[in-house]
Write a protein that holds these residues in place. Structure first.
Motif, PDB file in Angstrom:
ATOM      1  N   VAL A  55       0.648  -1.166   0.106  1.00 31.91           N
ATOM      2  CA  VAL A  55      -0.023  -0.128  -0.067  1.00 31.91           C
ATOM      3  C   VAL A  55       0.723   1.251   0.077  1.00 31.91           C
ATOM      4  O   VAL A  55       0.580   2.227  -0.761  1.00 31.91           O
ATOM      5  CB  VAL A  55      -0.945   0.045   1.392  1.00 31.91           C
ATOM      6  CG1 VAL A  55      -1.636   1.338   1.402  1.00 31.91           C
ATOM      7  CG2 VAL A  55      -2.010  -1.093   0.931  1.00 31.91           C
ATOM      8  N   VAL A  56       1.906   1.313   0.972  1.00 36.34           N
ATOM      9  CA  VAL A  56       2.854   2.500   0.949  1.00 36.34           C
ATOM     10  C   VAL A  56       3.593   2.608  -0.488  1.00 36.34           C
ATOM     11  O   VAL A  56       3.505   3.839  -0.845  1.00 36.34           O
ATOM     12  CB  VAL A  56       3.904   2.182   2.092  1.00 36.34           C
ATOM     13  CG1 VAL A  56       4.956   3.338   2.000  1.00 36.34           C
ATOM     14  CG2 VAL A  56       3.119   2.413   3.236  1.00 36.34           C
ATOM     15  N   ALA A  57       3.989   1.475  -0.931  1.00 37.34           N
ATOM     16  CA  ALA A  57       4.693   1.561  -2.268  1.00 37.34           C
ATOM     17  C   ALA A  57       3.678   2.078  -3.548  1.00 37.34           C
ATOM     18  O   ALA A  57       4.002   2.939  -4.212  1.00 37.34           O
ATOM     19  CB  ALA A  57       5.155   0.250  -2.675  1.00 37.34           C
ATOM     20  N   VAL A 232       6.944   1.674   6.298  1.00 39.80           N
ATOM     21  CA  VAL A 232       7.019   2.829   5.610  1.00 39.80           C
ATOM     22  C   VAL A 232       8.628   2.831   4.591  1.00 39.80           C
ATOM     23  O   VAL A 232       8.511   3.199   3.569  1.00 39.80           O
ATOM     24  CB  VAL A 232       7.070   4.184   6.487  1.00 39.80           C
ATOM     25  CG1 VAL A 232       7.507   5.389   5.370  1.00 39.80           C
ATOM     26  CG2 VAL A 232       5.682   4.472   7.090  1.00 39.80           C
ATOM     27  N   ALA A 233       9.738   2.794   5.303  1.00 36.15           N
ATOM     28  CA  ALA A 233      10.900   2.625   4.556  1.00 36.15           C
ATOM     29  C   ALA A 233      10.929   1.378   3.517  1.00 36.15           C
ATOM     30  O   ALA A 233      11.308   1.760   2.493  1.00 36.15           O
ATOM     31  CB  ALA A 233      12.028   2.430   5.632  1.00 36.15           C
ATOM     32  N   VAL A 234      10.447   0.303   4.016  1.00 35.42           N
ATOM     33  CA  VAL A 234      10.543  -0.661   2.925  1.00 35.42           C
ATOM     34  C   VAL A 234       9.518  -0.524   1.725  1.00 35.42           C
ATOM     35  O   VAL A 234       9.788  -1.032   0.629  1.00 35.42           O
ATOM     36  CB  VAL A 234      10.105  -2.103   3.601  1.00 35.42           C
ATOM     37  CG1 VAL A 234       8.522  -2.377   3.927  1.00 35.42           C
ATOM     38  CG2 VAL A 234      10.621  -3.433   2.887  1.00 35.42           C
ATOM     39  N   GLY A 235       8.556   0.137   2.199  1.00 34.37           N
ATOM     40  CA  GLY A 235       7.560   0.594   0.871  1.00 34.37           C
ATOM     41  C   GLY A 235       8.068   1.692   0.043  1.00 34.37           C
ATOM     42  O   GLY A 235       8.033   1.604  -1.167  1.00 34.37           O
ATOM     43  N   VAL A 236       8.395   2.711   0.706  1.00 34.50           N
ATOM     44  CA  VAL A 236       9.008   3.996  -0.056  1.00 34.50           C
ATOM     45  C   VAL A 236      10.415   3.485  -0.789  1.00 34.50           C
ATOM     46  O   VAL A 236      10.468   3.880  -1.906  1.00 34.50           O
ATOM     47  CB  VAL A 236       8.978   5.132   0.743  1.00 34.50           C
ATOM     48  CG1 VAL A 236       9.604   6.224   0.019  1.00 34.50           C
ATOM     49  CG2 VAL A 236       7.526   5.606   1.039  1.00 34.50           C
ATOM     50  N   LEU A 237      11.317   3.306   0.198  1.00 36.90           N
ATOM     51  CA  LEU A 237      12.616   3.131  -0.312  1.00 36.90           C
ATOM     52  C   LEU A 237      13.150   1.760  -0.977  1.00 36.90           C
ATOM     53  O   LEU A 237      13.665   1.872  -1.978  1.00 36.90           O
ATOM     54  CB  LEU A 237      13.881   3.297   0.770  1.00 36.90           C
ATOM     55  CG  LEU A 237      15.295   3.242   0.738  1.00 36.90           C
ATOM     56  CD1 LEU A 237      15.686   4.086   0.048  1.00 36.90           C
ATOM     57  CD2 LEU A 237      15.847   3.022   2.083  1.00 36.90           C
ATOM     58  N   CYS A 238      12.615   0.715  -0.316  1.00 31.61           N
ATOM     59  CA  CYS A 238      12.722  -0.486  -0.980  1.00 31.61           C
ATOM     60  C   CYS A 238      12.163  -0.992  -2.065  1.00 31.61           C
ATOM     61  O   CYS A 238      12.366  -2.068  -2.546  1.00 31.61           O
ATOM     62  CB  CYS A 238      12.976  -1.728   0.278  1.00 31.61           C
ATOM     63  SG  CYS A 238      14.116  -1.208   1.551  1.00 31.61           S
ATOM     64  N   GLY A 240       9.461   1.404  -3.949  1.00 31.99           N
ATOM     65  CA  GLY A 240       9.269   2.544  -4.626  1.00 31.99           C
ATOM     66  C   GLY A 240      10.616   3.145  -5.465  1.00 31.99           C
ATOM     67  O   GLY A 240      10.735   3.107  -6.324  1.00 31.99           O
ATOM     68  N   VAL A 241      11.408   3.467  -4.496  1.00 36.57           N
ATOM     69  CA  VAL A 241      12.933   4.057  -5.047  1.00 36.57           C
ATOM     70  C   VAL A 241      13.636   3.067  -5.778  1.00 36.57           C
ATOM     71  O   VAL A 241      14.107   3.181  -6.715  1.00 36.57           O
ATOM     72  CB  VAL A 241      13.681   4.683  -3.810  1.00 36.57           C
ATOM     73  CG1 VAL A 241      14.830   5.086  -4.281  1.00 36.57           C
ATOM     74  CG2 VAL A 241      12.665   5.903  -3.293  1.00 36.57           C
ATOM     75  N   ALA A 242      13.632   1.692  -5.134  1.00 28.72           N
ATOM     76  CA  ALA A 242      14.160   0.760  -5.548  1.00 28.72           C
ATOM     77  C   ALA A 242      13.822   0.355  -7.080  1.00 28.72           C
ATOM     78  O   ALA A 242      14.933   0.173  -8.019  1.00 28.72           O
ATOM     79  CB  ALA A 242      14.140  -0.516  -4.955  1.00 28.72           C
ATOM     80  N   TYR A 243      12.671   0.501  -7.422  1.00 30.86           N
ATOM     81  CA  TYR A 243      12.047   0.282  -8.632  1.00 30.86           C
ATOM     82  C   TYR A 243      12.609   1.169  -9.495  1.00 30.86           C
ATOM     83  O   TYR A 243      13.056   0.716 -10.577  1.00 30.86           O
ATOM     84  CB  TYR A 243      10.546   0.089  -8.657  1.00 30.86           C
ATOM     85  CG  TYR A 243      10.120  -1.168  -8.640  1.00 30.86           C
ATOM     86  CD1 TYR A 243      10.104  -2.028  -9.434  1.00 30.86           C
ATOM     87  CD2 TYR A 243       8.960  -1.540  -7.476  1.00 30.86           C
ATOM     88  CE1 TYR A 243       9.711  -3.570  -9.357  1.00 30.86           C
ATOM     89  CE2 TYR A 243       8.324  -2.552  -7.312  1.00 30.86           C
ATOM     90  CZ  TYR A 243       8.791  -3.673  -8.160  1.00 30.86           C
ATOM     91  OH  TYR A 243       8.205  -4.721  -8.064  1.00 30.86           O
TER      92      TYR A 243
END
Length: 311
Positions: A55-57, A232-238, A240-243
């Motif tokens: 959901v966060v991602a 939140v970190a795993v959704g946004v960073l790992c 979203g940003v990772a993609y």
């Protein structure tokens, strides 16, 4: 007219030289995902952890998709993209969240390195992409490494977490199998569609599948701020940003080099787990990891022998 390519050449060369920075950064980010999921799943539970992550991602990627003007494209292809998203994100994230309740982040990351191995096997079975002799040998070596690593954790006796390590290992392998299926399905049904759109749709589809079930098993005690920040970190960073980094890596360095990031992820995951969670690192685990990586490199053609030289 020749001045345009000449002016662009230094920029292109700079981008090619900088691909290694993106490569290491992406491996470091994906390696930390196991740490963040471990922190979150202890308080949230496996299913809510996976649901919050996707959901966060999705919430992070959807505005970017809209700014790029690709939202109408997602609406046209949402059925296929979301269905593959359940296999590519929903089930794997749930499996790893469950596994991390019982086994270490480093072991989970090493098992995650089998994704290209399963991808090669499924492409062979589904797309009839018959492997060369060396690739077939690589498949055998890779799965032998998995068998050795799994045998070391073959106990179905629950540990202090209440979950048997063998079930956790099987959950990780189910996750990597799903990644392999999703990769082949993406190649077969989503070829030519923008990667950002498929990535965003994948998170939306996984969210649709996980949110309602997660609501029924939501923890009675409110999770701590630390657990929320981890998810939140795993959704946004790992995710979203990772993609975004991964797609840029494919564009600059090519898909073959981008694929090898899977081999570096366990290095960071083992390091984070040992440093921040005091997780044990055994020689046998590292040895099996090397066997798996070598087999995967052969099975995917990243390392090949007997190629004919071009005239």
């Amino acid at each position: 007219m020749s001045s345009v390519p000449g002016a662009a050449a230094p920029l292109l060369a700079s981008r090619r030289r900088s691909w290694f920075i993106d490569f290491v950064l992406l491996a470091a980010i994906w390696g930390s995902s196991f740490l963040f999921m471990r922190i979150g799943t202890v308080e949230f539970g496996a299913l809510p952890t996976a649901a919050v992550r996707v959901v966060v991602a999705a919430a992070f990627l959807l505005p970017i998709l809209a700014l790029r003007g690709q939202a109408p494209l997602l609406l046209r292809h949402w059925k296929k993209v979301c269905a593959i998203g359940v296999i590519n994100s929903g089930i794997p994230f749930l499996c790893f969240s469950f596994a991390l309740l019982s086994i270490t982040t480093g072991l989970s990351a090493i098992l995650n390195a089998t994704v290209p191995l399963f991808g090669a096997l499924i492409a062979w079975v589904w797309l009839r992409e018959r492997p060369t002799a060396w690739r077939a040998i690589g498949l055998a070596i890779g799965f032998a490494g998995v068998a050795m690593l799994a045998w070391d954790k073959a106990s179905f006796k629950p540990n202090e977490s209440g979950i048997a390590p063998a079930w956790a290992v099987l959950a990780c392998l189910l996750a990597t199998l799903c990644y392999g299926i999703a990769a082949t399905a993406t190649k077969k049904y989503l070829t030519g569609l923008p990667p950002l759109m498929t990535a965003t749709g994948s998170q939306v589809g996984a969210s649709m599948a996980l949110v309602i079930p997660a609501a029924f098993v939501w923890p009675a005690q409110a999770p701590s701020l630390q657990a929320w920040l981890a998810l939140v970190a795993v959704g946004v960073l790992c995710t979203g940003v990772a993609y975004i980094l991964y797609f840029r890596l494919i564009e600059v360095a090519g898909p073959a080099r981008a694929l090898t990031v899977t081999f570096l992820v366990p290095v960071f995951a083992v390091f984070y787990g040992a440093l921040l969670l005091s997780e044990p690192v055994t020689g046998w685990m590292l040895f099996c990891g090397v066997v798996i990586v070598c087999g995967t490199a052969l099975s995917t053609g990243l390392v090949a022998f007997g190629r004919k030289k071009q005239p």
